[in-house]
Design a protein around this motif. Structure first.
Motif, mmCIF file in Angstrom:
data_model
loop_
_atom_site.group_PDB
_atom_site.id
_atom_site.type_symbol
_atom_site.label_atom_id
_atom_site.label_comp_id
_atom_site.label_asym_id
_atom_site.label_seq_id
_atom_site.Cartn_x
_atom_site.Cartn_y
_atom_site.Cartn_z
ATOM 1 N N ALA A 293 0.834 -1.200 0.000
ATOM 2 C CA ALA A 293 0.000 0.000 0.000
ATOM 3 C C ALA A 293 0.871 1.253 0.000
ATOM 4 C CB ALA A 293 -0.913 0.013 1.229
ATOM 5 N N TYR A 294 0.500 2.221 -0.858
ATOM 6 C CA TYR A 294 1.229 3.494 -0.959
ATOM 7 C C TYR A 294 0.232 4.645 -0.850
ATOM 8 C CZ TYR A 294 3.579 7.511 -3.056
ATOM 9 O OH TYR A 294 4.086 8.762 -3.279
ATOM 10 N N ASN A 314 3.877 7.631 2.388
ATOM 11 C CA ASN A 314 4.330 6.432 3.086
ATOM 12 C C ASN A 314 4.007 5.196 2.259
ATOM 13 O OD1 ASN A 314 1.570 6.333 3.592
ATOM 14 N ND2 ASN A 314 1.747 6.296 5.813
ATOM 15 N N LEU A 315 4.719 4.131 2.564
ATOM 16 C CA LEU A 315 4.614 2.873 1.831
ATOM 17 C C LEU A 315 4.698 1.726 2.828
ATOM 18 C CD1 LEU A 315 4.816 1.154 -0.872
ATOM 19 C CD2 LEU A 315 7.302 1.340 -0.560
ATOM 20 N N PHE A 316 3.810 0.724 2.668
ATOM 21 C CA PHE A 316 3.825 -0.452 3.518
ATOM 22 C C PHE A 316 3.867 -1.713 2.670
ATOM 23 C CE2 PHE A 316 1.435 2.742 5.950
ATOM 24 C CZ PHE A 316 2.179 2.780 7.120
ATOM 25 N N VAL A 317 4.680 -2.659 3.119
ATOM 26 C CA VAL A 317 4.706 -4.002 2.528
ATOM 27 C C VAL A 317 4.593 -4.982 3.688
ATOM 28 C CG1 VAL A 317 5.992 -5.677 1.148
ATOM 29 C CG2 VAL A 317 6.201 -3.220 0.651
ATOM 30 N N ASN A 318 3.552 -5.833 3.651
ATOM 31 C CA ASN A 318 3.361 -6.736 4.780
ATOM 32 C C ASN A 318 3.004 -8.143 4.344
ATOM 33 O OD1 ASN A 318 0.370 -7.073 4.695
ATOM 34 N ND2 ASN A 318 0.358 -4.876 5.161
ATOM 35 N N TYR A 319 3.232 -9.055 5.263
ATOM 36 C CA TYR A 319 2.801 -10.454 5.126
ATOM 37 C C TYR A 319 1.889 -10.765 6.301
ATOM 38 C CZ TYR A 319 2.920 -15.560 5.378
ATOM 39 O OH TYR A 319 2.560 -16.881 5.466
ATOM 40 N N MET A 320 0.665 -11.231 6.021
ATOM 41 C CA MET A 320 -0.299 -11.568 7.060
ATOM 42 C C MET A 320 -0.667 -13.043 6.961
ATOM 43 S SD MET A 320 -2.866 -8.306 7.031
ATOM 44 C CE MET A 320 -2.229 -6.634 7.214
ATOM 45 N N TRP A 321 -0.832 -13.642 8.125
ATOM 46 C CA TRP A 321 -1.100 -15.075 8.190
ATOM 47 C C TRP A 321 -2.187 -15.339 9.221
ATOM 48 C CZ3 TRP A 321 1.716 -18.846 11.739
ATOM 49 C CH2 TRP A 321 1.313 -20.174 11.459
ATOM 50 N N THR A 322 -3.182 -16.127 8.835
ATOM 51 C CA THR A 322 -4.240 -16.547 9.744
ATOM 52 C C THR A 322 -4.102 -18.048 9.963
ATOM 53 O OG1 THR A 322 -5.714 -14.830 8.870
ATOM 54 C CG2 THR A 322 -6.741 -16.586 10.150
ATOM 55 N N PRO A 323 -3.350 -18.472 10.984
ATOM 56 C CA PRO A 323 -3.113 -19.904 11.191
ATOM 57 C C PRO A 323 -4.372 -20.669 11.561
ATOM 58 C CG PRO A 323 -2.261 -18.637 13.036
ATOM 59 C CD PRO A 323 -2.671 -17.648 11.995
ATOM 60 N N VAL A 324 -5.254 -20.038 12.333
ATOM 61 C CA VAL A 324 -6.554 -20.605 12.681
ATOM 62 C C VAL A 324 -7.568 -19.467 12.660
ATOM 63 C CG1 VAL A 324 -5.615 -22.484 14.088
ATOM 64 C CG2 VAL A 324 -6.157 -20.283 15.156
ATOM 65 N N GLN A 325 -8.832 -19.818 12.642
ATOM 66 C CA GLN A 325 -9.873 -18.800 12.615
ATOM 67 C C GLN A 325 -9.752 -17.867 13.815
ATOM 68 O OE1 GLN A 325 -13.817 -20.388 12.624
ATOM 69 N NE2 GLN A 325 -14.800 -18.431 12.202
ATOM 70 N N ASN A 326 -9.909 -16.561 13.554
ATOM 71 C CA ASN A 326 -9.910 -15.516 14.580
ATOM 72 C C ASN A 326 -8.532 -15.178 15.131
ATOM 73 O OD1 ASN A 326 -12.702 -15.482 14.302
ATOM 74 N ND2 ASN A 326 -13.000 -16.898 15.993
ATOM 75 N N VAL A 327 -7.486 -15.671 14.500
ATOM 76 C CA VAL A 327 -6.122 -15.325 14.904
ATOM 77 C C VAL A 327 -5.367 -14.819 13.685
ATOM 78 C CG1 VAL A 327 -3.923 -16.149 15.828
ATOM 79 C CG2 VAL A 327 -6.083 -17.017 16.770
ATOM 80 N N MET A 328 -4.730 -13.647 13.799
ATOM 81 C CA MET A 328 -3.925 -13.081 12.729
ATOM 82 C C MET A 328 -2.554 -12.725 13.264
ATOM 83 S SD MET A 328 -2.440 -10.108 11.465
ATOM 84 C CE MET A 328 -3.252 -8.844 12.432
ATOM 85 N N MET A 329 -1.524 -13.036 12.491
ATOM 86 C CA MET A 329 -0.165 -12.607 12.788
ATOM 87 C C MET A 329 0.442 -12.030 11.526
ATOM 88 S SD MET A 329 1.284 -15.660 15.216
ATOM 89 C CE MET A 329 0.386 -16.124 16.706
#
Length: 359
Positions: A293-294, A314-329
């Motif tokens: 996102a920019y 500003n500029l963002f580069v991210n990696y998001m992971w949902t290992p199980v439902q209702n949890v985000m890292m």
């Protein structure tokens, strides 16, 4: 079918932006008499490391307006203050209400507090001059500069019919004078819908800027317009963006750092500016995704002093992971740049980690 999928994607994008990049689940649903209610929220840990200088606020987010050029790096911080809780309820007559708060300022604050019935909403919630259609998920709580509209909550009276909504709101003003005053509310209108593979939104705001020091007084008309869109190229790949122009309403140009108007002699002169965003999301499968996102803002330098902010990005580069439902890292890199009217510019970089548990 494609249109229905897109509507669901738009709703999901809005939820991501509001709740911090993870799905909302109502774990505590209950019924009392003729009222159906639910308690929702999340617990969140945010950790940041500022490489160049300390930009972190209470929730470890950053703002390009905070760049000083100190070049003193190595700042680490962690916070759970973004955690929030809310209650929604609907009675048998269709009357709805929502109360929600979080700890972002360092103490508990009201985010949403409103009731609605048959399209009429009264209370505090997102400004009607606002849209999440063009938003790309970021771990940073502030997100990209130049986003569509005010991007915050305000007291208002709103009427919605179909894709159109109109509101009378508490004006968000920043006139550069100790004698500034708000003499009228802000009036807004917004259209938001989807068609085929695209979601789109457009809005407008009009308000008055005023000052009166007992000897001299003046007022100007401030306004803003924005457009936002999202396009699902495939089930895996999507792009989103927004454009925003303001004249005498820079508080509605997200994180621009400018004032709505300034006193020149005895006259009040509007500041104008524009901003934009562009982002993409790539679903990798297994509950993971990459988001880029920019955002940028720029103000007309006609009424700016040499030390005033003229442009932010500003500029963002991210990696998001949902290992199980209702949890985000997730992990994220952020780049920020601030430029003054004099031409002097400073930048800063940071990395961030977040873990969020929704209920």
């Amino acid at each position: 079918m494609q249109s229905n999928k897109l509507r669901m994607a738009i709703r999901a994008t809005a939820t991501v932006a509001v709740l911090g990049m993870a799905s909302q689940a109502h774990a505590f649903d209950f019924k009392a008499g003729d009222v159906d209610a639910s308690v929702y929220g999340y617990a969140r840990l945010s950790m940041s490391y500022d490489i160049d200088e300390n930009l972190a606020n209470n929730v470890q987010s950053a703002n390009p307006n905070g760049i000083t050029g100190s070049d003193i790096g190595g700042h680490f911080g962690a916070s759970a203050a973004q955690s929030r809780i809310g209650v929604k309820a609907t009675n048998a007559n269709g009357v709805k209400f929502n109360i929600e708060g979080d700890f972002a300022p360092g103490n508990f604050r009201l985010r949403h507090g409103y009731g609605s019935y048959k399209g009429v909403l009264a209370g505090q919630t997102w400004s009607n001059y606002n849209s999440f259609v063009g938003s790309t998920p970021t771990l940073d709580f502030n997100g990209v500069v130049g986003n569509a509209g005010y991007q915050a909550r305000t007291a208002q009276l709103r009427y919605t019919t179909g894709a159109m909504s109109f509101s009378v709101e508490d004006p968000q003003s920043s006139v550069n004078s100790p004698a500034a005053l708000d003499s009228t509310p802000a009036f807004t209108a917004r259209f938001e819908n989807s068609s085929g593979g695209m979601g789109f939104s457009a809005g407008a705001v009009v308000k008055q800027n005023s000052y009166d020091d007992g000897t001299n007084d003046d007022s100007t008309l401030g306004f803003g317009v924005f457009g936002a869109a999202s396009f699902a190229i495939s089930d895996m790949f999507s792009i989103r963006g927004a454009l925003n122009y303001v004249d005498g309403a820079t508080n509605y140009l997200y994180l621009s750092g400018g004032s709505d108007a300034v006193v020149q002699g005895t006259s009040l002169e509007n500041n104008s500016g524009m901003g934009g965003t562009l982002g993409t999301s790539i679903k990798l499968g297994g509950g993971s995704s990459i988001n880029v996102a920019y955002g940028m803002t720029t103000l007309d330098d006609e009424n700016l002093a040499a030390s005033d902010t003229e442009a932010n990005q500003n500029l963002f580069v991210n990696y998001m992971w949902t290992p199980v439902q209702n949890v985000m890292m997730g992990v994220e890199y952020g780049y920020f740049e601030n430029e003054k009217q004099s031409g002097a510019s400073e930048d800063a970089s940071r990395v961030m980690f977040a873990a969020q548990y929704n209920f």
